[in-house]
Design a protein around this motif. Structure first.
Motif: not given
Lengths: 217, 206
Positions: A158-180
């Motif tokens: 929260q050090q920049y004001g709001g919330t920054l959530l970072a991950t090396t997972l790739d839920p958006i890409v893989e959900h678009g790919v639809q193989q998982i």
């Protein structure tokens, strides 16, 4: 009305997810080369998917940090660059097969299931594979997921004001790919955390009319 | 030697998958806000997996003119915008990835030679790992690989333009050498097309 801006590098998986009927009213594609402060002003959150253009994000980093300074949320997945983020991402081989070859050794060994994105997820739903690790994160960051070697997979600050959530997972890409096929669980929680709206619980579908001449670009 | 323009939208590590060699010299074209590359010095346009199809739509007329000069295109990606002459990729998730198998079609140029289809059918015993969606192929184009439901997955189109197009339904290809090891199916398919372009004395329309 869309609440989440998905910073869009023209990649098909980003497009498939954001134009899917269950998500399309909540996400707005923001083509990275046209990204402006005005384009994000009315949004509650930004999502920066894996396979983004790190050089252009660096040019436009003030838009992201001003957005955070306004108390809003930013989600970042996959790789990143130290040119715009105060954290060190490093590449690692992707292991898609751990659940076949050795299900006792998933790429994430520790998860904070108290975080709203992870609440109620099973371990398999909380990690499918990772794209690299963070070997350094901001000092005030809260660590949410690590691998067996202690490298950071998911963190937030929260050090920049709001919330920054970072991950090396790739839920958006893989959900678009639809193989998982279990990723509705993660992405629906992520979407709710970002926007306050829980998508319908049914499985993501595709609207063929959004492809070809009907593409929404 | 073929001169190829490799389109890049800045993905991390892309250059590792297309390495200049005795048949092809790659020049990387980084997409910018004012993307409008000069295609005239090149024989081949490569649009790799994970590309920017908003940018490609902006130059669709230029791509068409490039192909009509008898030149070539590889697009191994989900071309969700309508920039590839005669063909359209569509995403679809209505079939189980568990059931995906690839079946060869007519292959008059031998582009499937030395390719072990089981490498595309299975990875670590899992099926459905390679392609996504399918291609609505141009009438008369050659469907090199179809999937379990007879949908076009790999297309060689020599009819829509004066040039040649090798298209995959988002399945990645690559031009890399594995230090003496046999080429993987992804490399062999790509290199068979490069070999066709390099050795062909017959224009695409015969």
């Amino acid at each position: 009305m869309a609440k989440i801006g998905l910073i869009f590098n023209g990649v098909w998986s980003h497009y498939a997810m954001a134009t899917a009927p269950k998500y399309r009213d909540l996400y707005e594609l923001l083509y990275v080369h046209d990204l402006t402060a005005a384009a994000v002003a009315d949004l509650d959150a930004l999502a920066i998917p894996f396979q983004s253009n790190q050089a252009v994000l660096t040019e436009k980093k003030d838009i992201i940090y001003d957005f955070l300074a306004a108390g809003k949320k930013v989600f970042l997945e996959g790789d990143s660059s130290t040119a715009w983020l105060d954290a060190q991402w490093e590449d690692r081989p992707v292991n898609n097969y751990w659940w076949v070859t050795d299900p006792t050794k998933p790429p994430v060994s520790d998860t904070n299931y108290d975080h709203p994105v992870y609440q109620g997820l099973t371990p398999r739903q909380a990690c499918w594979h990772t794209h690299g690790v963070y070997t350094r994160v901001p000092e005030a960051a809260e660590i949410l997921q690590t691998n067996a070697g202690g490298d950071v997979i998911t963190w937030q600050t929260q050090q920049y004001g709001g919330t920054l959530l970072a991950t090396t997972l790739d839920p958006i890409v893989e959900h678009g790919v639809q193989q998982i096929t279990h990723l509705d669980n993660y992405v629906d929680r992520l979407t709710e955390w970002l926007s306050g709206v829980r998508p319908t619980p049914d499985r993501m579908t595709i609207d063929a009319a959004a492809y070809g001449e009907g593409a929404l670009v | 030697m073929l001169q190829a323009l490799l389109i890049s939208n800045g993905l991390q590590g892309l250059e590792k998958y297309y390495v200049s060699n005795e048949l092809v010299r790659y020049t990387i074209c980084l997409i910018t806000k004012d993307f409008n590359p000069d295609l005239t010095p090149y024989d081949l346009l490569v649009v790799p997996n994970g590309s920017d199809h908003v940018a490609m739509l902006k130059i669709k007329d230029k791509v068409r003119a490039f192909l009509d000069e008898g030149k070539a295109l590889v697009c191994c990606d989900g071309f969700f915008t309508a920039w590839v002459p005669g063909n359209q990729w569509l995403m679809d998730n209505s079939r189980r990835t568990l059931d995906v198998r690839y079946l060869p079609g007519p292959d008059r140029h031998g582009l499937l030679q030395n390719i072990d289809l089981d490498q595309l059918n299975f990875s670590h015993g899992m099926s459905g790992w390679w392609s996504c969606g399918y291609i609505q192929a141009a009438p008369g184009a050659e469907v090199l690989l179809a999937d379990t439901w007879q949908r076009a997955i790999v297309v060689l189109d020599e009819v829509s333009t004066n040039g040649r197009m090798l298209l995959t339904a988002s399945g990645p290809l690559a031009d890399v050498t594995y230090s003496g090891k046999a080429d993987s199916a992804l490399v062999a398919l790509y290199r068979n097309f490069i070999h066709l372009l390099s050795t062909s004395t017959v224009p695409a329309h015969g």
